[in-house]
Scaffold this motif. Structure first.
Motif, mmCIF file in Angstrom:
data_model
loop_
_atom_site.group_PDB
_atom_site.id
_atom_site.type_symbol
_atom_site.label_atom_id
_atom_site.label_comp_id
_atom_site.label_asym_id
_atom_site.label_seq_id
_atom_site.Cartn_x
_atom_site.Cartn_y
_atom_site.Cartn_z
ATOM 1 N N UNK A 370 42.202 39.633 41.731
ATOM 2 C CA UNK A 370 43.539 39.023 41.667
ATOM 3 C C UNK A 370 43.726 38.293 40.343
ATOM 4 N N UNK A 371 42.730 37.513 39.952
ATOM 5 C CA UNK A 371 42.898 36.590 38.839
ATOM 6 C C UNK A 371 42.510 37.168 37.490
ATOM 7 N N UNK A 372 41.496 38.053 37.460
ATOM 8 C CA UNK A 372 41.060 38.602 36.161
ATOM 9 C C UNK A 372 40.653 40.057 36.295
ATOM 10 N N UNK A 373 41.366 40.788 37.166
ATOM 11 C CA UNK A 373 41.043 42.194 37.386
ATOM 12 C C UNK A 373 41.163 43.048 36.137
ATOM 13 N N UNK A 374 42.145 42.758 35.310
ATOM 14 C CA UNK A 374 42.311 43.527 34.073
ATOM 15 C C UNK A 374 41.146 43.308 33.126
ATOM 16 N N UNK A 577 44.466 47.420 38.211
ATOM 17 C CA UNK A 577 44.214 46.088 38.769
ATOM 18 C C UNK A 577 44.863 45.947 40.142
ATOM 19 N N UNK A 578 46.086 46.395 40.267
ATOM 20 C CA UNK A 578 46.799 46.297 41.545
ATOM 21 C C UNK A 578 46.096 47.129 42.610
ATOM 22 N N UNK A 579 45.629 48.312 42.231
ATOM 23 C CA UNK A 579 44.899 49.147 43.188
ATOM 24 C C UNK A 579 43.634 48.447 43.657
ATOM 25 N N UNK A 580 42.942 47.760 42.743
ATOM 26 C CA UNK A 580 41.733 47.007 43.121
ATOM 27 C C UNK A 580 42.073 45.894 44.112
ATOM 28 N N UNK A 581 43.216 45.233 43.902
ATOM 29 C CA UNK A 581 43.651 44.190 44.838
ATOM 30 C C UNK A 581 43.935 44.802 46.212
ATOM 31 N N UNK A 582 44.515 46.012 46.229
ATOM 32 C CA UNK A 582 44.843 46.695 47.483
ATOM 33 C C UNK A 582 43.592 47.003 48.317
ATOM 34 N N UNK A 583 42.427 47.056 47.676
ATOM 35 C CA UNK A 583 41.201 47.326 48.435
ATOM 36 C C UNK A 583 40.915 46.214 49.447
ATOM 37 N N UNK A 584 41.507 45.066 49.230
ATOM 38 C CA UNK A 584 41.339 43.940 50.157
ATOM 39 C C UNK A 584 42.433 44.030 51.227
#
Length: 635
Positions: A370-374, A577-584
């Motif tokens: 969320x905070x530093x995924x990029x 990054x958004x896709x990584x957040x979606x994993x949660x």
């Protein structure tokens, strides 16, 4: 403690005391209360205290208990009146203020039980009016309140006096504002479980106290504190009524005071001693205030906004503009782990060694992406050895129906596992009979933790972080099953110390988000700092070559004037990054603890990163899709 000149305070309408941190501030308040109690004792009189609940006064109560246990303070001559209580609320409920006060203060001191007064949330509706009148009468009969302790809500409420409360209001039943209920939702495990009403002392009752001390900690309170201290008196911000009181102190930490004029824009209050940091802050503020790029600011612009002495010291707007422009330009890098074989004299990170071991601390299992995924993705793409340490299980943030969904899957996969079937049956029975706000059983907590662990591993795999590089610390301070956590312990610090010493990272990323409304980020950061200090004391060699970068969480971004590294994120990486957040998935659509923002976490993150890039662009920097900002911690 720094004593400001009177000129610096000209915007402040309430006496305001700023301490370096909430611990020191709490000690000062506890000392003042103890002095009153001891003075009254010598005079053979009663000391009458008005007390508050919530996280703000907890440390004050801790100190008072400590004074008592050390034999320095007796409460035999103390009478207390609490501000408020939810209605309806049974006194033995885990959410009751009766229980809160007993756990944090009354059970640990020698106060006479008949001298304790807390509004009764368990009386019938037809008794309330008479009960509230009697509460007022009891305060008058003991001679009034000597010191009234207050916190402040984000709506500016004091006690539960919501916007619209009048100056002469007395103890009464009130309906809670939606924002107040949202702020309390985490304690009740959902807004739907928060009572809609409360019994509260009125503004008039509070104002009748001989001394009022309002405490506020953290950046999340800075805006409302500024309104209360510097704004106009109005019913929509009940705390502004305290401007009428002739003996009221606002006791703040640095973060809660950060929006006051003397802190945020001191050049508007008085002449300043200009250093590089203040020059950068003022120039960025002026640029944004006027909507002009930094290199376009003129001498007249600086003079008009209280910075004439800066021009006199430096020589010209052009010199100031170029200095600040270059400072900002040097914070921007697409190489958060350092660019190999490049001149790094003007870059935030060192070129060597390459690749680096990068350790990202994530307070909850999703804060990293969320905070530093990029930045995480960039570090992986550029070949660094990236590790992620998930400091807590995050188990309390999982909805019950998520547990049932996963258990259904487990039972279908292992149909012949009788032991698992029995365990699942037990969990289902517990959840079926669970009362609103009730703590989860150990089995449910375990399953919720496993759900979040699985999601974190999925995000790591997607980002290219090897599963063996994901470290689940499950720090003990967090594992209470409740929003209220245990104090950090030596065990928390040692676990972190051991992980750091094992990995020997060249760079550490940690959540510096002290605005986290539930305090977990704050404690997690303190644990890291304590572990680093211990490593430094032990003269561990690798620590001398380690950089520590602080990122912000889901609630707030660093001010650009504070940022020391800004990592651009292109459209493709923003989508990743958004896709990584979606994993949660358990946090998708509707999070258990959304805070004061109704948007999903991915939406907040995307908008915040785009806003940062836009601000850089408007200051005259290159235009990027999005940016993540970091501040370096020097230890």
């Amino acid at each position: 403690m720094y004593q400001p000149y009177q000129e610096e305070l000209r915007f402040e309408k309430i006496h305001t005391i700023i301490h370096g941190n909430s611990d020191v501030a709490s000690l000062s308040v506890a000392n003042e209360i103890a002095s009153l109690i001891n003075q009254k004792q010598e005079e053979g009189k009663k000391a009458v205290l008005g007390l508050a609940t919530g996280s703000t006064p907890v440390k004050v109560y801790d100190y008072l208990v400590q004074f008592h246990k050390e034999g320095r303070l007796s409460f035999k001559n103390v009478i207390t009146f609490n501000l408020d209580e939810y209605f309806p609320m049974k006194p033995d409920s885990i959410h009751s203020y009766v229980r809160f006060m007993n756990e944090h203060l009354f059970d640990h001191i020698d106060i006479e039980p008949h001298n304790i007064h807390i509004p009764d949330g368990n009386i019938s509706m037809d008794e309330i009016r008479k009960y509230c009148e009697d509460y007022e009468e009891k305060i008058k009969n003991v001679g009034g309140i000597d010191i009234q302790i207050l916190g402040i809500g984000r709506t500016g409420h004091i006690g539960f006096n919501e916007p619209g409360s009048t100056l002469n209001s007395k103890t009464r039943l009130i309906r809670l504002d939606r924002m107040t209920r949202l702020d309390a939702a985490s304690d009740f495990f959902g807004e739907e479980n928060v009572p809609k009403r409360a019994i509260t002392m009125g503004v008039g009752t509070i104002m009748s106290a001989r001394k009022i001390i309002l405490m506020a900690w953290g950046e999340g309170k800075s805006s409302i504190v500024q309104q209360a201290v510097e704004g106009k008196i109005k019913e929509s911000v009940p705390a502004t009524f305290l401007q009428h009181h002739d003996n009221c102190d606002f006791v703040l930490d640095e973060a809660a005071a950060s929006s006051l004029t003397r802190k945020k824009t001191p050049w508007l209050a008085t002449e300043c001693d200009w250093d590089d940091k203040l020059i950068k802050t003022a120039t960025i503020w002026l640029s944004e205030k006027l909507g002009k790029a930094i290199l376009k600011l003129t001498n007249e612009d600086y003079n008009e906004y209280g910075m004439g002495n800066l021009i006199a010291e430096i020589g010209s707007a052009e010199q100031i503009n170029l200095k600040v422009f270059n400072q900002l330009q040097h914070t921007i890098t697409g190489w958060p782990g350092g660019k190999p074989n490049a001149d790094d004299s003007q870059r935030p990170e060192r070129a060597q060694p390459h690749p680096k071991t990068s350790l990202i601390f994530s307070p909850h299992p999703d804060d990293d992406v969320i905070s530093m995924g990029g930045t995480l993705l960039r570090l992986v793409d550029q070949g660094h050895n990236v590790h992620v340490a998930y400091q807590t299980s995050g188990n309390i943030a999982v909805f019950d129906d998520e547990v049932i969904r996963f258990l259904d899957f487990a039972i279908d996969v292992q149909k012949d596992n009788k032991e698992l079937k029995q365990k699942i049956k037990k969990v289902r029975e517990f959840l079926a009979n669970k009362k609103p706000g009730e703590l989860d059983s150990p089995e449910v907590q375990e399953f919720k933790g496993l759900i979040r662990k699985g999601e974190a591993l999925a995000a790591c795999r997607y980002c290219g972080v090897p599963e063996e590089n994901a470290h689940f610390q499950n720090l003990p301070f967090y594992e209470t099953g409740a929003v209220r956590k245990k104090p950090l312990s030596d065990e928390d610090v040692q676990l972190t110390y051991d992980l750091l010493n094992k990995l020997k990272p060249h760079q550490i990323f940690a959540a510096g988000d002290l605005s986290d409304p539930h305090g977990t980020h704050r404690v997690c950061l303190q644990i890291i700092f304590k572990a680093l200090e211990k490593l430094k004391e032990d003269r561990v060699d690798w620590i001398r070559n380690c950089y520590v970068w602080l990122y912000r969480g889901a609630w707030q971004e660093w001010d650009i004037a504070d940022m020391e590294m800004a990592v651009p994120i292109g459209p493709k990486d923003m989508a990743r990054k958004i896709t990584a957040i979606f994993k949660h998935q358990s946090q998708k659509d509707s999070a258990m603890f959304p805070g004061n923002d109704d948007r999903e976490f991915w939406q907040r993150a995307e908008q915040r990163n785009k806003d940062t890039a836009n601000r850089y662009n408007e200051l005259g920097m290159a235009e990027y899709e999005a940016m993540e900002g970091f501040v370096r911690y020097h230890f």
